[in-house]
Motif scaffolding. Sequence first.
Motif, PDB file in Angstrom:
ATOM      1  N   ASP A 144      64.356 -29.554 109.674  1.00  0.00           N
ATOM      2  CA  ASP A 144      63.768 -28.107 109.431  1.00  0.00           C
ATOM      3  C   ASP A 144      62.713 -27.745 109.258  1.00  0.00           C
ATOM      4  OD1 ASP A 144      66.782 -26.894 109.452  1.00  0.00           O
ATOM      5  OD2 ASP A 144      66.998 -28.212 107.802  1.00  0.00           O
ATOM      6  N   PHE A 145      61.883 -28.794 108.553  1.00  0.00           N
ATOM      7  CA  PHE A 145      60.490 -28.494 108.556  1.00  0.00           C
ATOM      8  C   PHE A 145      59.684 -29.784 108.848  1.00  0.00           C
ATOM      9  CE2 PHE A 145      62.154 -25.018 106.271  1.00  0.00           C
ATOM     10  CZ  PHE A 145      61.342 -24.050 106.828  1.00  0.00           C
ATOM     11  N   THR A 146      58.511 -30.023 109.254  1.00  0.00           N
ATOM     12  CA  THR A 146      57.733 -31.155 109.467  1.00  0.00           C
ATOM     13  C   THR A 146      56.225 -30.898 108.956  1.00  0.00           C
ATOM     14  OG1 THR A 146      58.877 -31.872 111.537  1.00  0.00           O
ATOM     15  CG2 THR A 146      56.650 -32.877 110.789  1.00  0.00           C
ATOM     16  N   PHE A 147      55.895 -31.775 107.718  1.00  0.00           N
ATOM     17  CA  PHE A 147      54.625 -31.482 107.037  1.00  0.00           C
ATOM     18  C   PHE A 147      53.926 -32.509 107.663  1.00  0.00           C
ATOM     19  CE2 PHE A 147      58.003 -30.005 103.828  1.00  0.00           C
ATOM     20  CZ  PHE A 147      57.885 -28.708 104.279  1.00  0.00           C
ATOM     21  N   CYS A 148      52.607 -32.234 107.803  1.00  0.00           N
ATOM     22  CA  CYS A 148      51.462 -33.030 108.282  1.00  0.00           C
ATOM     23  C   CYS A 148      50.797 -33.900 107.060  1.00  0.00           C
ATOM     24  CB  CYS A 148      50.508 -32.416 109.345  1.00  0.00           C
ATOM     25  SG  CYS A 148      51.300 -31.669 110.553  1.00  0.00           S
ATOM     26  N   SER A 149      51.785 -34.476 106.421  1.00  0.00           N
ATOM     27  CA  SER A 149      51.157 -35.118 105.092  1.00  0.00           C
ATOM     28  C   SER A 149      52.194 -36.065 104.558  1.00  0.00           C
ATOM     29  CB  SER A 149      50.722 -34.087 103.890  1.00  0.00           C
ATOM     30  OG  SER A 149      50.280 -34.709 102.763  1.00  0.00           O
ATOM     31  N   SER A 150      51.860 -36.983 103.798  1.00  0.00           N
ATOM     32  CA  SER A 150      52.770 -37.826 103.003  1.00  0.00           C
ATOM     33  C   SER A 150      52.313 -37.917 101.478  1.00  0.00           C
ATOM     34  CB  SER A 150      52.921 -39.087 103.726  1.00  0.00           C
ATOM     35  OG  SER A 150      51.685 -39.862 103.686  1.00  0.00           O
ATOM     36  N   ARG A 151      51.605 -37.090 101.160  1.00  0.00           N
ATOM     37  CA  ARG A 151      51.100 -36.851  99.937  1.00  0.00           C
ATOM     38  C   ARG A 151      52.169 -36.142  98.923  1.00  0.00           C
ATOM     39  NH1 ARG A 151      45.480 -34.176  99.319  1.00  0.00           N
ATOM     40  NH2 ARG A 151      46.448 -33.707  97.237  1.00  0.00           N
ATOM     41  N   PRO A 152      52.799 -36.748  97.889  1.00  0.00           N
ATOM     42  CA  PRO A 152      53.982 -36.146  97.184  1.00  0.00           C
ATOM     43  C   PRO A 152      53.394 -34.824  96.624  1.00  0.00           C
ATOM     44  CG  PRO A 152      53.510 -38.354  96.370  1.00  0.00           C
ATOM     45  CD  PRO A 152      52.585 -38.028  97.402  1.00  0.00           C
ATOM     46  N   ASP A 153      52.207 -34.374  95.988  1.00  0.00           N
ATOM     47  CA  ASP A 153      51.898 -32.978  95.802  1.00  0.00           C
ATOM     48  C   ASP A 153      52.043 -31.950  96.967  1.00  0.00           C
ATOM     49  OD1 ASP A 153      49.746 -34.312  97.022  1.00  0.00           O
ATOM     50  OD2 ASP A 153      48.237 -33.047  95.661  1.00  0.00           O
ATOM     51  N   VAL A 154      51.589 -32.446  98.086  1.00  0.00           N
ATOM     52  CA  VAL A 154      51.491 -31.455  99.276  1.00  0.00           C
ATOM     53  C   VAL A 154      52.925 -31.257  99.640  1.00  0.00           C
ATOM     54  CG1 VAL A 154      50.802 -31.290 101.432  1.00  0.00           C
ATOM     55  CG2 VAL A 154      49.210 -32.183  99.883  1.00  0.00           C
ATOM     56  N   VAL A 155      53.806 -32.165  99.691  1.00  0.00           N
ATOM     57  CA  VAL A 155      55.093 -32.279 100.175  1.00  0.00           C
ATOM     58  C   VAL A 155      55.946 -31.553  99.129  1.00  0.00           C
ATOM     59  CG1 VAL A 155      57.205 -33.460 100.731  1.00  0.00           C
ATOM     60  CG2 VAL A 155      54.917 -34.206 101.527  1.00  0.00           C
ATOM     61  N   ALA A 156      55.764 -31.559  97.929  1.00  0.00           N
ATOM     62  CA  ALA A 156      56.650 -30.843  96.835  1.00  0.00           C
ATOM     63  C   ALA A 156      56.042 -29.453  97.035  1.00  0.00           C
ATOM     64  CB  ALA A 156      56.334 -31.118  95.781  1.00  0.00           C
ATOM     65  N   ARG A 157      54.903 -29.132  97.218  1.00  0.00           N
ATOM     66  CA  ARG A 157      54.408 -27.620  97.352  1.00  0.00           C
ATOM     67  C   ARG A 157      55.016 -26.877  98.478  1.00  0.00           C
ATOM     68  NH1 ARG A 157      50.401 -23.827  98.648  1.00  0.00           N
ATOM     69  NH2 ARG A 157      49.750 -22.629  96.900  1.00  0.00           N
ATOM     70  N   GLU A 158      54.931 -27.657  99.856  1.00  0.00           N
ATOM     71  CA  GLU A 158      55.482 -27.083 101.035  1.00  0.00           C
ATOM     72  C   GLU A 158      56.748 -26.874 100.847  1.00  0.00           C
ATOM     73  OE1 GLU A 158      53.075 -26.217 103.798  1.00  0.00           O
ATOM     74  OE2 GLU A 158      52.755 -25.964 101.511  1.00  0.00           O
ATOM     75  N   ILE A 159      57.802 -27.897  99.890  1.00  0.00           N
ATOM     76  CA  ILE A 159      58.982 -27.485  99.806  1.00  0.00           C
ATOM     77  C   ILE A 159      59.487 -26.329  99.050  1.00  0.00           C
ATOM     78  CG2 ILE A 159      61.144 -28.527  98.720  1.00  0.00           C
ATOM     79  CD1 ILE A 159      60.242 -31.302  99.576  1.00  0.00           C
ATOM     80  N   LEU A 160      58.664 -26.161  97.945  1.00  0.00           N
ATOM     81  CA  LEU A 160      58.830 -24.891  97.152  1.00  0.00           C
ATOM     82  C   LEU A 160      58.465 -23.740  97.829  1.00  0.00           C
ATOM     83  CD1 LEU A 160      57.086 -26.663  94.013  1.00  0.00           C
ATOM     84  CD2 LEU A 160      59.556 -25.737  94.125  1.00  0.00           C
ATOM     85  N   ARG A 161      57.345 -23.609  98.574  1.00  0.00           N
ATOM     86  CA  ARG A 161      56.805 -22.658  99.467  1.00  0.00           C
ATOM     87  C   ARG A 161      57.700 -22.146 100.491  1.00  0.00           C
ATOM     88  NH1 ARG A 161      52.893 -21.195 103.183  1.00  0.00           N
ATOM     89  NH2 ARG A 161      52.901 -23.254 103.828  1.00  0.00           N
ATOM     90  N   LEU A 162      58.323 -23.111 101.170  1.00  0.00           N
ATOM     91  CA  LEU A 162      58.795 -22.924 102.901  1.00  0.00           C
ATOM     92  C   LEU A 162      60.492 -23.262 102.606  1.00  0.00           C
ATOM     93  CD1 LEU A 162      56.072 -24.414 104.957  1.00  0.00           C
ATOM     94  CD2 LEU A 162      56.531 -22.004 104.325  1.00  0.00           C
ATOM     95  N   VAL A 163      60.825 -24.454 102.100  1.00  0.00           N
ATOM     96  CA  VAL A 163      62.298 -24.843 102.232  1.00  0.00           C
ATOM     97  C   VAL A 163      63.111 -24.238 101.495  1.00  0.00           C
ATOM     98  CG1 VAL A 163      63.532 -26.920 102.455  1.00  0.00           C
ATOM     99  CG2 VAL A 163      61.104 -27.112 103.221  1.00  0.00           C
ATOM    100  N   LEU A 164      62.944 -24.288 100.137  1.00  0.00           N
ATOM    101  CA  LEU A 164      63.942 -23.922  99.070  1.00  0.00           C
ATOM    102  C   LEU A 164      64.130 -22.442  99.518  1.00  0.00           C
ATOM    103  CD1 LEU A 164      63.060 -25.776  95.938  1.00  0.00           C
ATOM    104  CD2 LEU A 164      64.744 -26.298  97.763  1.00  0.00           C
ATOM    105  N   PRO A 165      62.885 -21.638  99.517  1.00  0.00           N
ATOM    106  CA  PRO A 165      63.662 -20.293  99.556  1.00  0.00           C
ATOM    107  C   PRO A 165      64.569 -19.827 100.913  1.00  0.00           C
ATOM    108  CG  PRO A 165      61.306 -20.241  99.289  1.00  0.00           C
ATOM    109  CD  PRO A 165      61.793 -21.687  99.554  1.00  0.00           C
ATOM    110  N   VAL A 166      64.453 -20.680 101.895  1.00  0.00           N
ATOM    111  CA  VAL A 166      65.243 -20.689 103.190  1.00  0.00           C
ATOM    112  C   VAL A 166      66.500 -21.052 102.758  1.00  0.00           C
ATOM    113  CG1 VAL A 166      65.628 -21.280 105.530  1.00  0.00           C
ATOM    114  CG2 VAL A 166      63.515 -20.747 104.759  1.00  0.00           C
ATOM    115  N   LEU A 167      66.806 -22.347 101.987  1.00  0.00           N
ATOM    116  CA  LEU A 167      68.038 -22.731 101.395  1.00  0.00           C
ATOM    117  C   LEU A 167      68.720 -21.835 100.644  1.00  0.00           C
ATOM    118  CD1 LEU A 167      68.374 -26.347 100.086  1.00  0.00           C
ATOM    119  CD2 LEU A 167      69.216 -24.389  98.775  1.00  0.00           C
TER     120      LEU A 167
END
Length: 283
Positions: free
Chosen positions: A85-108
């Motif tokens: 559903d989303f592809t993030f151009c990073s493998s840093r945990p802090d970046v991935v976690a922030r994008e999950i919070l910002r983009l993924v969980l609201p849609v879920l």
Amino acid sequence: MTAPVAAPAPVACPARTLAEHVAALLPARTGVPWTVEPYAPWWTARHPGVRLVQGARALVLVANGHTWNTEVGWQLPGREPYRPDFTFCSSRPDVVAREILRLVLPVLDDDAARAREDVSRVRLELLYEIGAAMRAQGAATYERGGLLVNTSTVTWSSAGLRYSATLHGSNPACDVQIEGPVRAVERAVAQFLPGKPLDPKTWPMRNVRGRLARRMAAFLAQRVDVEQTDAGGIAFGTRPGVYGYAAPAADPAARVRDTTPASVDLHAVGVDFLVSLAPYLAR
């Protein structure tokens, strides 16, 4: 005598390692933390994947070792992701976690809300979670019914800023209002937006009417798309993600200092995202 042969060390799964770090950065909900489970994603067999689970919510995470991207899909009962559903151009945990919070969980959460019946109770529970997170940081909160039917609001103040988070009906995403000195408002709003790019954007500031609007547009344009409305305010951001509106000044020609009053409304703020920002918004 034959020399002892050491067994090779097990190779850590990059997806599991990443997911464990991400799970530690995602906030618990009602005391339930995120856990990591083995999982084989539908859309790839080439790259390792795992599942992050919290109650009925689940995220499928795939670590693409070739591009260093992270692919995320979200699961609910009856909903299986057959592609990311989303592809993030990073493998840093802090970046991935922030994008999950910002983009993924609201849609879920928005999709999950359609199956709920007691929306009033759920809305108050979410509001309590937000208030509890702010109170844990030392802020005093006030919860009340919203100005409109089927709305509930929690308010608090911190570091010279006034905050309010409002939930509407069955919508699990918040509207957040931030009021106070413009410099402090800018710092608070930045917590909700994408990180500042390495290559700053340019935007024709000479076309912006009003000194406060020009300052807000210059700040926001470094992170999101902006547009001045006919009323003189600045609309910014797009879905998915947080978007909002910076109100115009009462006197557009007045000089602007760091202490000039400003007001910004943010929309589509997930409860998890807001709770995770409590240390910054209620300190």
